[in-house]
Scaffold this motif. Structure first.
Motif, PDB file in Angstrom:
ATOM      1  N   GLU A   1       4.675  -4.934   1.616  1.00 20.17           N
ATOM      2  CA  GLU A   1       3.242  -4.936   1.371  1.00 20.17           C
ATOM      3  C   GLU A   1       2.408  -4.899   2.643  1.00 20.17           C
ATOM      4  OE1 GLU A   1       5.294  -7.263  -0.004  1.00 20.17           O
ATOM      5  OE2 GLU A   1       5.249  -6.808  -2.149  1.00 20.17           O
ATOM      6  N   ARG A   2       2.835  -5.611   3.657  1.00 22.95           N
ATOM      7  CA  ARG A   2       2.064  -5.664   4.903  1.00 22.95           C
ATOM      8  C   ARG A   2       1.931  -4.276   5.527  1.00 22.95           C
ATOM      9  NH1 ARG A   2       1.691 -10.694   8.714  1.00 22.95           N
ATOM     10  NH2 ARG A   2       2.092 -11.782   6.771  1.00 22.95           N
ATOM     11  N   GLU A   3       3.053  -3.559   5.578  1.00 27.94           N
ATOM     12  CA  GLU A   3       3.027  -2.194   6.117  1.00 27.94           C
ATOM     13  C   GLU A   3       2.196  -1.281   5.224  1.00 27.94           C
ATOM     14  OE1 GLU A   3       6.959  -0.668   7.493  1.00 27.94           O
ATOM     15  OE2 GLU A   3       7.599  -2.686   6.887  1.00 27.94           O
TER      16      GLU A   3
ATOM     17  N   GLN B   1      -6.894  -3.211  -4.164  1.00 32.19           N
ATOM     18  CA  GLN B   1      -6.693  -3.639  -2.779  1.00 32.19           C
ATOM     19  C   GLN B   1      -7.310  -5.009  -2.549  1.00 32.19           C
ATOM     20  OE1 GLN B   1      -8.667  -1.151   0.075  1.00 32.19           O
ATOM     21  NE2 GLN B   1      -7.792  -2.211   1.822  1.00 32.19           N
ATOM     22  N   GLU B   2      -8.524  -5.203  -3.015  1.00 29.55           N
ATOM     23  CA  GLU B   2      -9.219  -6.482  -2.812  1.00 29.55           C
ATOM     24  C   GLU B   2      -8.509  -7.626  -3.520  1.00 29.55           C
ATOM     25  OE1 GLU B   2     -13.220  -5.683  -4.053  1.00 29.55           O
ATOM     26  OE2 GLU B   2     -13.768  -4.837  -2.103  1.00 29.55           O
ATOM     27  N   SER B   3      -7.941  -7.356  -4.680  1.00 30.86           N
ATOM     28  CA  SER B   3      -7.239  -8.410  -5.417  1.00 30.86           C
ATOM     29  C   SER B   3      -5.796  -8.580  -4.936  1.00 30.86           C
ATOM     30  CB  SER B   3      -7.263  -8.115  -6.916  1.00 30.86           C
ATOM     31  OG  SER B   3      -6.470  -6.985  -7.207  1.00 30.86           O
ATOM     32  N   ARG B   4      -5.389  -7.708  -4.038  1.00 30.15           N
ATOM     33  CA  ARG B   4      -4.020  -7.726  -3.494  1.00 30.15           C
ATOM     34  C   ARG B   4      -2.966  -7.690  -4.600  1.00 30.15           C
ATOM     35  NH1 ARG B   4      -3.514  -8.875   2.200  1.00 30.15           N
ATOM     36  NH2 ARG B   4      -5.590  -9.132   3.029  1.00 30.15           N
TER      37      ARG B   4
ATOM     38  N   TRP C   1      -0.374  -5.719  -5.712  1.00 34.46           N
ATOM     39  CA  TRP C   1       0.423  -4.626  -5.155  1.00 34.46           C
ATOM     40  C   TRP C   1       1.044  -3.746  -6.235  1.00 34.46           C
ATOM     41  CZ3 TRP C   1      -1.682  -4.267  -0.914  1.00 34.46           C
ATOM     42  CH2 TRP C   1      -1.968  -5.371  -0.110  1.00 34.46           C
ATOM     43  N   LEU C   2       1.433  -4.334  -7.352  1.00 31.41           N
ATOM     44  CA  LEU C   2       1.988  -3.531  -8.441  1.00 31.41           C
ATOM     45  C   LEU C   2       0.918  -2.601  -9.006  1.00 31.41           C
ATOM     46  CD1 LEU C   2       4.329  -2.843 -10.313  1.00 31.41           C
ATOM     47  CD2 LEU C   2       3.639  -4.756 -11.759  1.00 31.41           C
ATOM     48  N   LEU C   3      -0.269  -3.149  -9.229  1.00 26.67           N
ATOM     49  CA  LEU C   3      -1.376  -2.339  -9.716  1.00 26.67           C
ATOM     50  C   LEU C   3      -1.746  -1.264  -8.691  1.00 26.67           C
ATOM     51  CD1 LEU C   3      -3.598  -1.709 -11.767  1.00 26.67           C
ATOM     52  CD2 LEU C   3      -4.979  -3.517 -10.673  1.00 26.67           C
ATOM     53  N   LEU C   4      -1.758  -1.625  -7.435  1.00 25.73           N
ATOM     54  CA  LEU C   4      -2.081  -0.680  -6.374  1.00 25.73           C
ATOM     55  C   LEU C   4      -1.095   0.492  -6.374  1.00 25.73           C
ATOM     56  CD1 LEU C   4      -3.852   0.079  -3.965  1.00 25.73           C
ATOM     57  CD2 LEU C   4      -2.356  -1.342  -2.543  1.00 25.73           C
TER      58      LEU C   4
END
Length: 114
Positions: free
Chosen positions: A31-33, A75-78, A80-83
């Motif tokens: 996720e960080r990358e 992105q704002e909610s972090r 990652w699956l949704l992103l």
């Protein structure tokens, strides 16, 4: 005008490549990358938008605003699956459609100048 068309084509290609890379990073739980790459993708999409604005007769895809809103919210909610899903099922098709539209416009412009 040709330089701008070339730039738009290059930016769209870069955005599609970056999107695929971010999806891969998210699928690998890196996720960080992915987050760092996402910042670059947003800059690229912004650049494409600005280039498109230089051509007032070119319409943005209808889903552009909604897709960007979904992307920013994920992105704002972090989430990652949704992103990853938004990138895979919303952003990638949007960029592909945008690329097709651009190439059609570029072909029309080339034909009208010959």
């Amino acid at each position: 005008m040709n330089a701008t068309m070339s730039e738009i084509d290059q930016e769209l290609g870069a955005a599609l490549t970056t999107t695929a890379g971010i999806i891969s990073l998210l699928d690998s739980m890196r996720e960080r990358e992915a987050y760092r790459e996402l910042a670059g993708l947003m800059e690229t999409i912004s650049a494409i938008f600005m280039m498109y604005c230089e051509h007032p007769d070119w319409a943005l895809p209808e889903s552009f605003e909604r897709t960007l809103s979904l992307l920013v919210n994920a992105q704002e909610s972090r989430s990652w699956l949704l992103l990853a899903d938004i990138l895979r099922y919303e952003v990638t098709p949007l960029l592909q459609d945008w690329s097709k539209e651009f190439r059609n416009r570029a072909d029309e412009t080339a034909r009208s100048h010959s």
